[in-house]
Design an enzyme around this catalytic site. Structure first.
Site, mmCIF file in Angstrom:
data_model
loop_
_atom_site.group_PDB
_atom_site.id
_atom_site.type_symbol
_atom_site.label_atom_id
_atom_site.label_comp_id
_atom_site.label_asym_id
_atom_site.label_seq_id
_atom_site.Cartn_x
_atom_site.Cartn_y
_atom_site.Cartn_z
ATOM 1 C CG HIS A 30 52.660 36.897 -6.407
ATOM 2 N ND1 HIS A 30 52.224 38.045 -7.030
ATOM 3 C CD2 HIS A 30 52.634 35.922 -7.341
ATOM 4 C CE1 HIS A 30 51.940 37.749 -8.297
ATOM 5 N NE2 HIS A 30 52.174 36.473 -8.501
ATOM 6 C CD GLU A 46 55.301 33.622 -9.622
ATOM 7 O OE1 GLU A 46 54.346 33.371 -10.370
ATOM 8 O OE2 GLU A 46 55.179 33.878 -8.426
HETATM 9 P P1 PGA Z 1 49.529 34.673 -14.622
HETATM 10 O O1 PGA Z 1 49.991 34.748 -13.090
HETATM 11 O O2 PGA Z 1 49.737 33.236 -15.065
HETATM 12 O O3 PGA Z 1 48.098 35.059 -14.609
HETATM 13 O O4 PGA Z 1 50.411 35.600 -15.377
HETATM 14 C C1 PGA Z 1 51.184 34.142 -12.732
HETATM 15 C C2 PGA Z 1 51.525 34.399 -11.285
HETATM 16 O O5 PGA Z 1 51.275 35.481 -10.770
HETATM 17 O O6 PGA Z 1 52.067 33.500 -10.665
#
Ligand code: PGA
Length: 250
Positions: A95, A166
């Site tokens: 992430h 992402e």
């Molecule tokens: P968010 O986070 O939906 O709060 O933008 C998404 C993520 O980090 O997977």
């Protein structure tokens, strides 16, 4: 046709006491969902509660990170066999907040992916471009990460990997979901990359400011195999509603 995935990571939210109440609210609300795979990634401290509350339900659980070694002198870290012992099916790796907060690199992430697969976990590999650089730039960045992290894996191992696209600029408070056309273009590039490496079932999900409205567009079209929810998933009622998008509202 792969099954749609709807998952959430709580990041560093909710105590183990709050986790129990979350699960007890969520489970009956999603008991009717049979054709989608649901998962929750709580902090390490609540995985034992997930095992107690979610075993035998339609909701799987997993962790948000893993160490690359199975055991050893690594203070504060948690290994893949430890996650398996707690019944985890999934582990998230790579992430952007791990890159930002812990300096994780593609090399480190590659080792974590390998450790997770060896232990029998399914990996949710997060990849995305750091800034809004357009669709072409995004594809180039993402494919470079895939090559560096997954390049050494064969098709069987790749079948254990779910790629979460992402874009970092679409994540977190104040951000908004990326445009659907942008998401679809990058997803297509990721799926093609996986297929070209003999992955039989490429699975590509989207994460970044996902809410119910975004899911209407994302889950109805082709090319998005699921959604990975952050903030909106912290409320179990809302997460259950998101899990039903395209089915029916609970
Ligand atoms: P968010 O986070 O939906 O709060 O933008 C998404 C993520 O980090 O997977």
């Amino acid at each position: 046709m792969t099954r749609l995935l709807v998952g959430t990571s709580w990041k560093m939210h909710l105590t183990s006491t709050e986790a129990r109440s979350y699960f007890r609210t969520l489970v009956p609300l999603v008991a009717d969902i049979v054709d989608r795979d649901l998962f929750v990634l709580p902090p390490f401290t609540s995985l034992w509660v997930a095992r107690e509350e979610l075993a035998g339900t339609r909701v799987a659980w997993g962790a948000q990170d893993v160490h690359e070694e199975p055991a050893g002198a690594h203070t504060g870290d948690v290994s893949a066999p430890m996650l398996v012992d707690l019944g985890c099916r999934y582990v998230e790796v790579g992430h952007p907040e791990r890159r930002r907060d812990h300096g994780e690199t593609d090399r480190r992430i590659r080792l974590k992916v390998g450790a997770a697969i060896r232990a029998g976990l399914e990996v949710i590999l997060s990849v995305g471009e750091p800034g809004a650089i357009g669709e072409r730039g995004a594809r180039a960045v993402v494919l470079r990460h895939l090559g560096a992290i997954l390049g050494g894996l064969d098709g069987t191992a790749l079948d254990r990997v779910i790629v979460a696209y992402e874009p970092a600029w679409a994540i977190g408070a104040g951000a908004t979901v990326a445009p659907t056309a942008h998401i679809l273009a990058v997803h297509r590039a990721i799926a093609d990359w996986l297929s070209s490496r003999a992955c039989a079932t490429p699975r590509v999900v989207y994460g970044g400011s996902v809410d119910r409205a975004a899911c209407d567009a994302l889950l109805s079209g082709h090319g998005v195999d699921g959604v990975f929810v952050g903030r909106a998933g912290l409320d179990p009622v809302e997460f259950a509603r998101i899990a039903h998008v395209g089915l029916r509202q609970p």
